[in-house]
Scaffold this active site. Sequence first.
Site, PDB file in Angstrom:
ATOM      1  CB  SER A 154      -9.800  31.800  32.943  1.00 54.82           C
ATOM      2  OG  SER A 154     -10.848  31.463  32.075  1.00 54.82           O
ATOM      3  CD  GLU A 248     -16.094  36.307  35.589  1.00 55.11           C
ATOM      4  OE1 GLU A 248     -15.420  35.937  34.616  1.00 55.11           O
ATOM      5  OE2 GLU A 248     -15.611  36.540  36.718  1.00 55.11           O
ATOM      6  CG  HIS A 278     -13.114  35.977  32.073  1.00 54.97           C
ATOM      7  ND1 HIS A 278     -13.426  35.207  33.169  1.00 54.97           N
ATOM      8  CD2 HIS A 278     -12.199  35.252  31.351  1.00 54.97           C
ATOM      9  CE1 HIS A 278     -12.740  34.082  33.128  1.00 54.97           C
ATOM     10  NE2 HIS A 278     -11.979  34.083  32.049  1.00 54.97           N
TER      11      HIS A 278
END
Length: 306
Positions: A154, A248, A278
Amino acid sequence: MPQSLSRQQKFWNLYARLMQKPGLAYVRPLWLARPLVTLDAIVAHRTPRGLRLTDTRLTHDDRSVPTTRCAMSDAQTRGTLLYLHGGAFMIGNLRQYRHLVAHLGHKSGQRAVFVDYRMAPEDPYPAALDDAFTAYQATLADPDSGPITLVGDSAGGNLVLALVLRIKAAGLPMPAAVVAFSPIVDLRLINPSLTANAKSDHLVPMSWGRRGVVAYLNGHSADDPFVSPLLGDFTGAPPVLIQYDTTEVLYDDGRMMAQHLRDAGVDVTEQTQTGCTHVWQLNVGRSPEATQSVKAAAAFLKDHLP
């Protein structure tokens, strides 16, 4: 046809949708959100048997960054894995990631190191990237480190890719390989899946994602490749693996980054899931999908060690 998910992954999808996503959307004070992340990790993540944690500071010139080595055994290692965590540049800690870092190191045969970089809003860009660069420089200068690999998820996926650009700009030796789990790579926040997948994403509310980006940028231009790696020149970059889920909000970020790297002549591997949370890799040891993805990422790293 849609992938058939395991019962375990379906449970963690539901947990994310009912518990984690509302928490990220509605718990605004970071003094509360940060300890809640730790509590969530205690509940949701399985501590590997034999986990060993060793705190240290990586220092280069007059800069240093706290890190923790995460190991599952005393087995001899070859190379060093630096892990940069996610959390919208604002949250994330060792308790949340130690199991994943340890698994990656154990399965790839590397010394695995969690980098505790500074976070926004207290320390906006370029603090996190500076810390990542310091950790890389210190590891590079250590004759016992061996070949270096970079892994991030991320926001941490953003940082490992931006770090490659920083390494290239400095003329330093490249890492042996890079892995990015569901990276956010375009902080302009213009990619279609950010809205198209807002409902199907089990974990990330876009209000949270936007808040993190604003805090990290702190007025800095999102057109800068060091914050939006999708805009960077990756010619000469090492092999990269990107894992992302098609449902996502960061689906387009993962897909477009892979193509951007490919266009620059980089050896790119894409691995996708459909219907997982995610950064589902955090469920390693809890769901077959997560365990298999972590195993594949570790194999990728191991295969690219010189």
